[in-house]
Structure formats: structure tokens, C-alpha cells
Design an enzyme around this catalytic site. Structure first.
Site, PDB file in Angstrom:
ATOM      1  N   HIS A 129       0.827  -1.228   0.000  1.00  0.00           N
ATOM      2  CA  HIS A 129       0.000   0.000   0.000  1.00  0.00           C
ATOM      3  C   HIS A 129       0.857   1.272   0.000  1.00  0.00           C
ATOM      4  CE1 HIS A 129      -3.597  -2.311   0.382  1.00  0.00           C
ATOM      5  NE2 HIS A 129      -3.312  -2.781   1.583  1.00  0.00           N
ATOM      6  N   HIS A 168      -6.308  -7.279  -0.541  1.00  0.00           N
ATOM      7  CA  HIS A 168      -6.462  -5.843  -0.802  1.00  0.00           C
ATOM      8  C   HIS A 168      -5.691  -5.444  -2.071  1.00  0.00           C
ATOM      9  CE1 HIS A 168      -6.848  -6.297   3.650  1.00  0.00           C
ATOM     10  NE2 HIS A 168      -7.915  -5.553   3.410  1.00  0.00           N
ATOM     11  N   ASP A 247      -4.511 -12.728   3.647  1.00  0.00           N
ATOM     12  CA  ASP A 247      -5.688 -12.264   4.384  1.00  0.00           C
ATOM     13  C   ASP A 247      -6.998 -12.559   3.667  1.00  0.00           C
ATOM     14  OD1 ASP A 247      -4.750 -10.508   2.485  1.00  0.00           O
ATOM     15  OD2 ASP A 247      -4.737  -8.739   3.791  1.00  0.00           O
TER      16      ASP A 247
HETATM   17 ZN   LIG Z   1      -4.194  -7.178   2.764  1.00  0.00          ZN
END
Ligand SMILES: [Zn+2]
Length: 311
Positions: A129, A168, A247
Site C-alpha cells: 500500500h 487488498h 488475508d
Molecule cells: Zn491485505
């Protein structure tokens, strides 16, 4: 040839608070599982060096690197929040340098090719990120981007594939490499979901795979086979770098995917097959997410078991 397993004790000292899901226990859970499974004997351990300023500067702005360095809390027990869920303690700066340095060493080892075809960087903080000039989502420096840029700039490669199967979107990696045709970036992620990006990217070197809540193994595999594998074949990567986030596991409360260890083993095998065909087997994998300790340990073991390659 066995697997290079790269980590550093500094990665365990980075601590964003007692109830933070991105906890030092994550690395212990992985290590314990490797020992319990007997796989510990099949890897060679390396201490991650610190990434240098110049190595970070290939993918992060100089001002941003200095800002992160200055954001270290002054007091031993202090914590400095960079955004709503990302904080620095005194140990964070060295941990972030060693995490990025792990990717550098991983690339050097597999490029040298004498002892290792593949490397796993068991590090935190994670990186995907972190953008060119932004931290967030538990990330400060983009470890896979630092590794990929090192392969391009230092080792002179022309085509590097980055695959991100964290639940993500790898928005930082996309920010850094959008439009850079030397890099093909493939990111699968739950959508809509944090960080709320990636669904309408149209850069030709980015293949995002937004998938709905409750996506399980069969849907994930079918999507990867349709969207990624033909493009990876056409790209002919000389090195594969993995943002390995776990995750999306069914037992991980961080998301609503229902992936299992076997799915992480499957994607690893597919990437390994591509690496055999195009990249002299070279793979460098870096830990990203995965917060429920037991499935994290089991999933990383499944991933590493494939990287070791049953040779
Ligand atoms: Zn993640």
C-alpha cells in the site's frame, strides 16, 4: 537448490500497539509452523540488510523517505500515527529498511542463481500500500517495488512480473509502476473494499482482478486462469516477484474471501511453472497481509512448500 528465507529481528520489534492486527506475533506464527512442519530444515536463513537511500529512491521520492525518517517518535515508548491505521514506533524505521532490504537481497540471490532459485522474505512492515510518496494500510516502503526496481536498474532485467494475491488491491505498487512497460503488475482483490482503488485502472501494464465478497478458491482460480496466465505467458517475465498476502483466507476476519491453503499452493505452482518457462525459475516472494495467526502460518507453509519445489 533450496529456498532462501530472509528476515531480520528488527522486523519483530516494529509494534503498532497491543490490539493492532499487524502484530509481531505474525512472524512468530510463521516461524513456529515452519519448525513444526519440518520445513525449517529445508530453507537457508539470511539476515536482511538495510535498503540504502538510493535503493529506496528508485521507487519513493527523496522527500517522502526523509519524511518517514523524521516521523520516528522521539520517545522510546512513543507511537506516531501516520494515518488511521498505520503507526511508527522507535523500531519501525529500521524494520522498514530491513523489510525493503530483504527484497534487495532476495533479488541478488536469485539473480546470482548459485544457491537459490527462489527466496521468501518473511518481513514486516508489509509494503504494497506504500506509494511513491505515501504511506498507509500498515505500509511505509514498498518492498516488492524496491526489489523489482533493483532487478531492473542494478541487474539490467527488461521484464519483471509482480503478482499480488493479497485480498487488498496493491495500490502502492500500481502507483509506482503504472505506465512502466518493464513491469507487468497483476493484483487480485476483494471489491469494493479497502483501499477502494483498482477497479477502473486502464494502464496496459496493470491487470487488476476485482472480485466480489465471498470469492472462494474455484472462482479465484478461474479468474486467474482467464485474466492473468495468458498475459503472463505473452509477457515472458525474467523474474517473478510476489506480494504474498494471505488475508483472503476463509478463517481470516480481515476480509470476506474464502480461500484455503490449497489455493495459495495452486497460485504458487502456477507462478513457478511460468518462472520455469521464462525466468530461470527465479521467484522472490515478500510477505504482505494475513492476520489470523493459525491460517497465516498454514498458508505461508503451503506457499513455501511449493517454492521449495519438492525437489
Ligand atoms: Zn491485505
Amino acid at each position: 537448490m533450496n529456498l532462501a528465507y530472509i528476515s531480520h529481528h528488527a522486523c519483530q520489534d516494529h509494534d503498532m500497539g497491543k490490539h493492532h492486527p499487524e502484530s509481531p506475533e505474525r512472524l512468530h506464527a510463521i516461524q513456529d509452523r515452519l519448525i513444526a512442519s519440518g520445513m525449517e530444515m529445508l530453507v537457508t536463513h539470511y539476515d536482511a540488510p538495510e535498503a540504502s537511500f538510493d535503493q529506496l529512491n528508485r521507487v519513493h521520492d527523496a522527500d517522502y523517505i526523509r519524511l518517514i525518517e523524521r516521523s520516528r517518535p522521539k520517545e522510546d515508548r512513543g507511537v506516531n500515527w501516520i494515518d488511521g491505521d498505520t503507526a511508527m514506533c522507535r523500531a519501525t524505521w529500521p524494520a522498514a529498511l530491513h523489510s525493503a532490504g530483504a527484497a534487495i537481497l532476495g533479488v541478488d540471490l536469485v539473480m546470482e542463481g548459485k544457491k537459490h532459485h527462489a527466496a521468501f522474505c518473511c518481513v514486516r512492515p508489509p509494503g504494497h500500500h506504500a506509494g511513491r510518496r505515501s504511506a498507509g494500510g500498515f505500509c511505509f516502503f514498498n518492498n516488492v517495488a524496491v526489489g523489482a526496481a533493483h532487478a531492473l536498474e542494478h541487474h539490467g532485467l527488461e521484464r519483471v512480473l509482480i503478482v499480488d494475491f493479497d485480498v487488498h488491491h496493491g495500490n502502492g505498487t500500481e502507483d509506482i509502476f503504472t505506465g512502466d512497460e518493464r513491469v507487468l503488475f497483476c493484483s487480485s482483490f476483494q471489491h469494493p473494499f479497502y483501499p477502494h482503488s483498482g477497479a477502473d485502472t486502464d494502464a496496459p501494464n496493470i491487470i487488476n482482478l476485482p472480485l466480489p465478497s465471498r470469492t472462494g478458491g474455484p472462482e479465484f482460480r478461474a479468474a486467474v486462469e482467464a485474466a492473468w496466465l495468458p498475459r503472463i505467458e505473452a509477457f515472458r517475465p525474467q523474474l517473478i516477484v510476489i506480494s504474498a498476502g494471505f488475508d483472503g483466507h476463509a478463517e481470516d476476519d480481515m476480509s470476506h474471501f474464502t480461500l484455503r491453503e490449497a489455493d495459495y499452493a495452486w497460485i504458487t505452482r502456477k507462478l513457478q511453472e511460468a518462472a520455469r518457462r521464462h525466468a530461470d525459475e527465479r521467484i522472490v516472494s515478500c510477505l504482505e497481509g494475513g492476520y489470523e495467526l493459525s491460517p497465516l502460518g498454514r498458508s505461508v507453509s503451503a506457499h513455501i512448500d511449493e517454492l521449495i519445489g519438492h525437489a
